[in-house]
Design a protein around this motif. Structure first.
Motif, PDB file in Angstrom:
ATOM      1  N   ALA A 277      -0.808   3.972   7.288  1.00 48.41           N
ATOM      2  CA  ALA A 277       0.190   4.729   6.533  1.00 48.41           C
ATOM      3  C   ALA A 277       1.173   3.789   5.840  1.00 48.41           C
ATOM      4  N   SER A 278       1.570   2.723   6.538  1.00 48.29           N
ATOM      5  CA  SER A 278       2.488   1.759   5.937  1.00 48.29           C
ATOM      6  C   SER A 278       1.820   1.014   4.792  1.00 48.29           C
ATOM      7  N   ARG A 279       0.549   0.685   4.955  1.00 49.03           N
ATOM      8  CA  ARG A 279      -0.174   0.014   3.869  1.00 49.03           C
ATOM      9  C   ARG A 279      -0.260   0.927   2.657  1.00 49.03           C
ATOM     10  N   GLN A 280      -0.500   2.205   2.899  1.00 46.91           N
ATOM     11  CA  GLN A 280      -0.555   3.146   1.774  1.00 46.91           C
ATOM     12  C   GLN A 280       0.776   3.169   1.035  1.00 46.91           C
ATOM     13  N   PHE A 281       1.878   3.143   1.771  1.00 49.43           N
ATOM     14  CA  PHE A 281       3.202   3.143   1.152  1.00 49.43           C
ATOM     15  C   PHE A 281       3.447   1.858   0.371  1.00 49.43           C
ATOM     16  N   TYR A 282       3.297   0.696   1.035  1.00 45.73           N
ATOM     17  CA  TYR A 282       3.639  -0.576   0.393  1.00 45.73           C
ATOM     18  C   TYR A 282       2.646  -0.982  -0.684  1.00 45.73           C
ATOM     19  N   GLU A 283       1.367  -0.763  -0.434  1.00 50.01           N
ATOM     20  CA  GLU A 283       0.369  -1.148  -1.419  1.00 50.01           C
ATOM     21  C   GLU A 283       0.128  -0.039  -2.434  1.00 50.01           C
ATOM     22  N   GLY A 284      -0.103   1.179  -1.918  1.00 49.12           N
ATOM     23  CA  GLY A 284      -0.450   2.291  -2.794  1.00 49.12           C
ATOM     24  C   GLY A 284       0.699   2.779  -3.639  1.00 49.12           C
TER      25      GLY A 284
ATOM     26  N   VAL B 282      -1.441  -7.888  -1.181  1.00 50.44           N
ATOM     27  CA  VAL B 282      -1.716  -8.499   0.120  1.00 50.44           C
ATOM     28  C   VAL B 282      -2.031  -9.981  -0.079  1.00 50.44           C
ATOM     29  N   VAL B 283      -1.374 -10.822   0.727  1.00 50.85           N
ATOM     30  CA  VAL B 283      -1.709 -12.252   0.729  1.00 50.85           C
ATOM     31  C   VAL B 283      -2.368 -12.660   2.040  1.00 50.85           C
ATOM     32  N   ALA B 284      -2.182 -11.880   3.096  1.00 53.18           N
ATOM     33  CA  ALA B 284      -2.802 -12.169   4.390  1.00 53.18           C
ATOM     34  C   ALA B 284      -3.018 -10.853   5.130  1.00 53.18           C
ATOM     35  N   ASP B 285      -4.256 -10.607   5.538  1.00 57.61           N
ATOM     36  CA  ASP B 285      -4.575  -9.380   6.257  1.00 57.61           C
ATOM     37  C   ASP B 285      -5.204  -9.764   7.589  1.00 57.61           C
TER      38      ASP B 285
ATOM     39  N   ASN C 163      -1.436  -7.126  11.420  1.00 53.19           N
ATOM     40  CA  ASN C 163      -0.346  -7.799  10.719  1.00 53.19           C
ATOM     41  C   ASN C 163      -0.806  -8.035   9.288  1.00 53.19           C
ATOM     42  N   VAL C 164      -0.007  -7.539   8.323  1.00 50.08           N
ATOM     43  CA  VAL C 164      -0.357  -7.669   6.914  1.00 50.08           C
ATOM     44  C   VAL C 164       0.822  -8.290   6.191  1.00 50.08           C
TER      45      VAL C 164
ATOM     46  N   ALA D 297       6.273  -8.481   5.402  1.00 50.28           N
ATOM     47  CA  ALA D 297       5.076  -8.275   6.218  1.00 50.28           C
ATOM     48  C   ALA D 297       5.289  -7.060   7.102  1.00 50.28           C
ATOM     49  N   ILE D 298       4.192  -6.434   7.486  1.00 53.02           N
ATOM     50  CA  ILE D 298       4.241  -5.344   8.461  1.00 53.02           C
ATOM     51  C   ILE D 298       3.409  -5.750   9.660  1.00 53.02           C
TER      52      ILE D 298
END
Length: 161
Positions: free
Chosen positions: A17-24, A30-33, A37-38, A45-46
């Protein structure tokens, strides 16, 4: 003392859900997945809250609101021992002394005057070079550090130049 700011880490309950918010929604790159931890360009980072709380505090994340004992500001310093000594001399309260993380990076965590958690860790390239000096192969370093082999080889190539 050469310490530089690297990243702000936000503990989150739901990484997808956080990735959807920050990326979407915000379009962050993204520089490191690392799964739980992203990292994003710009230093944000999250980190999945349950995993982070177990690793740092050896306890589950509180069921309450995020934002208390679950936000850390991350810095790096090549000479971690020197930084630790200077912080100890200044009587800065610690969450824990220098310790190795599961991926081999040495870190310490302290509190700022307001009680915010501050992590200071070795730069990952320093860890890669240290592991190589200890006799680990690039493949073993990549496996230990959860890094792509190409990244490890690039760091080692830069270090030998």
């Amino acid at each position: 003392m050469d310490v530089k700011f690297q990243s702000t880490v936000l503990f989150v309950r739901d990484v997808p859900a956080s990735r959807q918010f920050y990326e979407g929604l915000l379009g962050m790159q993204v520089v490191a997945d690392f799964g739980l931890n992203v990292g994003y360009t710009g230093g944000l980072a999250i980190w999945e809250a349950e995993y982070a709380n177990q690793l740092i505090y050896n306890r589950p994340a509180s069921a309450g609101k995020l934002g208390c004992d679950n936000v850390e500001v991350y810095f790096e310093a090549a000479d971690l021992d020197e930084v630790a000594a200077q912080l100890a001399e200044a009587q800065v309260p610690t969450a824990h002394p220098i310790q190795a993380q599961p991926w081999g990076q040495r870190v310490l965590r302290v509190y700022d005057p307001d009680g915010y958690l501050i992590e200071i860790g070795e730069p990952l390239d320093v860890v890669v070079v240290r592991f190589r000096k200890e006799g680990l192969s690039p493949e073993a370093i990549a496996e230990t550090m959860y890094m792509p082999l190409e990244a490890v080889q690039g760091i080692l190539q830069d270090a030998s130049a």
